[in-house]
Design an enzyme around this catalytic site. Structure first.
Site, PDB file in Angstrom:
ATOM      1  N   CYS A 138      14.214   5.297 -48.898  1.00 24.81           N
ATOM      2  CA  CYS A 138      13.633   6.555 -48.490  1.00 24.81           C
ATOM      3  C   CYS A 138      12.315   6.983 -49.681  1.00 24.81           C
ATOM      4  O   CYS A 138      11.238   7.702 -49.328  1.00 24.81           O
ATOM      5  CB  CYS A 138      14.027   7.969 -48.074  1.00 24.81           C
ATOM      6  SG  CYS A 138      15.264   7.458 -46.741  1.00 24.81           S
ATOM      7  N   HIS A 278      10.656  14.810 -48.206  1.00 24.34           N
ATOM      8  CA  HIS A 278      11.015  13.595 -47.421  1.00 24.34           C
ATOM      9  C   HIS A 278      11.630  14.218 -46.371  1.00 24.34           C
ATOM     10  O   HIS A 278      12.262  15.176 -46.399  1.00 24.34           O
ATOM     11  CB  HIS A 278      12.111  12.880 -48.339  1.00 24.34           C
ATOM     12  CG  HIS A 278      12.802  11.872 -47.298  1.00 24.34           C
ATOM     13  ND1 HIS A 278      12.193  10.961 -46.700  1.00 24.34           N
ATOM     14  CD2 HIS A 278      14.313  11.753 -47.243  1.00 24.34           C
ATOM     15  CE1 HIS A 278      13.075  10.283 -45.883  1.00 24.34           C
ATOM     16  NE2 HIS A 278      14.219  10.658 -46.484  1.00 24.34           N
ATOM     17  N   ASN A 308      13.893  10.933 -39.447  1.00 28.06           N
ATOM     18  CA  ASN A 308      13.872  10.442 -40.911  1.00 28.06           C
ATOM     19  C   ASN A 308      13.280   8.994 -40.645  1.00 28.06           C
ATOM     20  O   ASN A 308      13.934   8.027 -39.947  1.00 28.06           O
ATOM     21  CB  ASN A 308      15.129  10.356 -41.421  1.00 28.06           C
ATOM     22  CG  ASN A 308      15.448   9.621 -42.735  1.00 28.06           C
ATOM     23  OD1 ASN A 308      14.475   9.184 -43.303  1.00 28.06           O
ATOM     24  ND2 ASN A 308      16.401  10.003 -43.427  1.00 28.06           N
TER      25      ASN A 308
END
Ligand code: UT7
Length: 351
Positions: A138, A278, A308
Site C-alpha cells: 500500500c 492511505h 482499500n
C-alpha cells in the site's frame, strides 16, 4: 533517457524555496498531471452480506467502507494502470514519447514477470521509456514518487510516469469475512517533470520494518511456496492479515512519517491545506489526524466508495481531490501511506 550536463548557472547550489530541497541545482520535481481509473462494477456491503456472514452495519462501523469497485474478469492491473496513466498524461499535456521512465507500484501484477510496467509501456506506446515495477504494497505510490523524484533530480530523466494499480479482487479470499470486505480495485497515476521554479514534490520519506512481514502477506506463489495442488487447496494464494496488529502499526507509522516529512520542509500541520492518507480504514484515518492535531475538514477521504486499493489508494484520492478542486494551486498537501512489509511513507506536495 535524456541526460544533460549542468549549465554554469545550474552548477551553484540554490535553494530558492527554503522549504524545498527539490530546488537543488536548478532542478525541480513537479507533478504536472494526475489521473485515475476505477472499474465500473460496484460491490456494496449489502452484496457482501449475501456472500459471507457480515453486515453493512459491521463493515461501516469498523471500517467506514460502504462500497468498492471490482474489475471485470478480462480487465487486468495493466488495463487499469493504462487508463489512469492516459488521464494523467492528458492533464499534464505530455505525449507518450516524452516519458523517460515508467514505474508501476503493485502487489497484483498481471503475472510474476514481465513487469506490469512493461505491459503498460506497450499499451500507451511509451517506446522510449525504461519501465519497471516496484512492490511496496500500500506504500507503493509514495515509494514510486520518491524514486521518480530521484531520477529527475539526478538528471537521468525529465519526465517520469508513476502509477499505483491493483486488481486486489484477484487475491482476496471471498470466503474470508475478515479480509474480503476491505479491498477494491483501481489505479491512479502522476506525471513527474523537471520544471525549475514550479511547485512540486517537496519531500517524500519512506520506512520499512521487515520484522513484521508476517502481519500482512500472501504466502503462496513465490519461490518459498510455488503453486501446487496443496497450496491452492490450503488457500495460500490469497492475502492474509492480522487486522488488529496491522491497525496499531498503521497509526504509529503514518504519524511518524508525516511528522518527519513536515520537519524536513520546516512546516507545521496547520499549514497543510489537504491531508490525503492511505484509505484502509476510516478509524485509522481519524486517529492519525487526531494525533497530528489536524482539523478533520482537512482530510480527503474516499474509503467509503473505494475501500482499500493498496498502491492505488492515495493516487486515486489525489486525483479526485485535484479534479474536484478540493486542492488548489499553491496548496500544501500531505500524503501518508502504510502497508505490508511493513512499509510506510509520507510526502509533502505543493500543488
Ligand atoms: O492497507 C494495509 C493496511 N491495512 C490496514 O491498515 C487494516 C488494519 N485493520 C483494520 O482495519 C481492522 O483491524 C479490521 C477492519 C480488519 C478489523 O476491525 P477490528 O475492530 O480490529 O475487528 P476484529 O478483528 O477485532 O474483529 C472483531 C470481531 C471478530 O469476532 P469475535 O472473534 O470477536 O467474535 C471477528 O470475527 O468481528 C468479527 N469480524 C466480522 N464480523 C462481521 C471480522 N470481520 C467481520 C465481518 N463482518 N466482515
Amino acid at each position: 533517457m535524456s541526460q544533460s550536463a549542468p549549465s554554469n548557472s545550474e552548477s551553484v547550489a540554490s535553494f530558492r524555496n527554503p522549504r524545498a530541497a527539490h530546488d537543488f541545482v536548478g532542478r525541480s520535481c513537479s507533478i504536472s498531471g494526475v489521473g485515475s481509473y476505477v472499474p465500473e462494477q460496484v460491490l456494496t456491503n449489502h452484496d457482501l452480506e449475501k456472500m459471507v456472514e457480515t453486515s453493512d452495519d459491521w463493515i461501516t462501523t469498523r471500517t467506514g467502507i460502504k462500497e468498492r469497485r471490482i474489475a471485470a474478469q478480462n480487465e487486468f492491473t495493466s488495463d487499469l494502470a493504462t487508463k489512469a496513466a492516459q488521464r494523467a498524461m492528458e492533464q499534464a499535456g505530455v505525449t507518450a514519447d516524452q516519458i523517460d521512465l515508467l514505474i508501476v507500484a503493485t502487489i497484483t501484477p498481471d503475472m510474476p514477470f514481465p513487469a506490469t510496467a512493461c505491459l503498460v509501456q506497450q499499451k500507451i506506446g511509451a517506446t522510449g521509456a525504461a519501465a519497471f515495477d516496484i512492490e511496496a504494497a500500500c506504500s507503493g505510490f509514495i515509494y514510486g514518487l520518491e524514486i521518480g523524484q530521484q531520477f529527475i533530480m539526478s538528471r537521468t530523466c525529465d519526465t517520469v510516469l508513476v502509477i499505483g494499480s491493483e486488481k486486489l479482487s484477484s487475491i482476496v479470499d471471498w470466503t474470508d469475512r475478515n479480509t474480503c470486505v476491505l479491498f477494491g480495485d483501481g489505479a491512479g497515476a502522476a506525471v513527474l517533470q523537471n520544471r525549475p521554479g514550479a511547485h512540486g514534490l517537496l519531500t517524500a520519506c519512506m520506512g520499512t520494518d521487515g520484522n513484521k512481514a508476517g502481519l500482512l502477506q500472501m504466502p503462496g506463489g513465490g519461490s518459498r511456496c510455488p503453486a501446487t495442488v496443496e497450496s491452492v487447496a490450503s488457500r495460500l494464494h490469497f492475502l492474509r492479515m492480522d487486522g488488529k496488529e496491522t491497525f496499531k502499526n498503521a497509526i504509529n507509522a503514518m504519524y511518524t512519517a508525516a511528522i518527519e516529512s513536515l520537519r524536513r520542509c520546516e512546516l507545521d500541520i496547520s499549514q497543510i491545506a489537504c491531508i490525503i492518507p492511505h484509505q484502509a480504514n476510516r478509524r485509522i484515518i481519524d486517529l492519525v489526524a487526531e494525533r497530528l492535531g489536524a482539523s478533520p475538514e482537512k482530510l480527503f477521504v474516499n474509503v467509503d466508495r473505494m475501500g482499500n486499493t493498496s498502491a492505488a489508494s492515495v493516487a486515486i484520492a489525489l486525483d479526485e481531490a485535484v479534479r474536484s478542486s478540493r486542492v488548489k494551486r499553491g496548496d500544501l498537501i500531505l500524503l501518508m501511506v502504510f502497508g505490508a512489509g511493513l512499509t510506510w511513507g509520507a510526502a509533502v506536495v505543493e500543488w
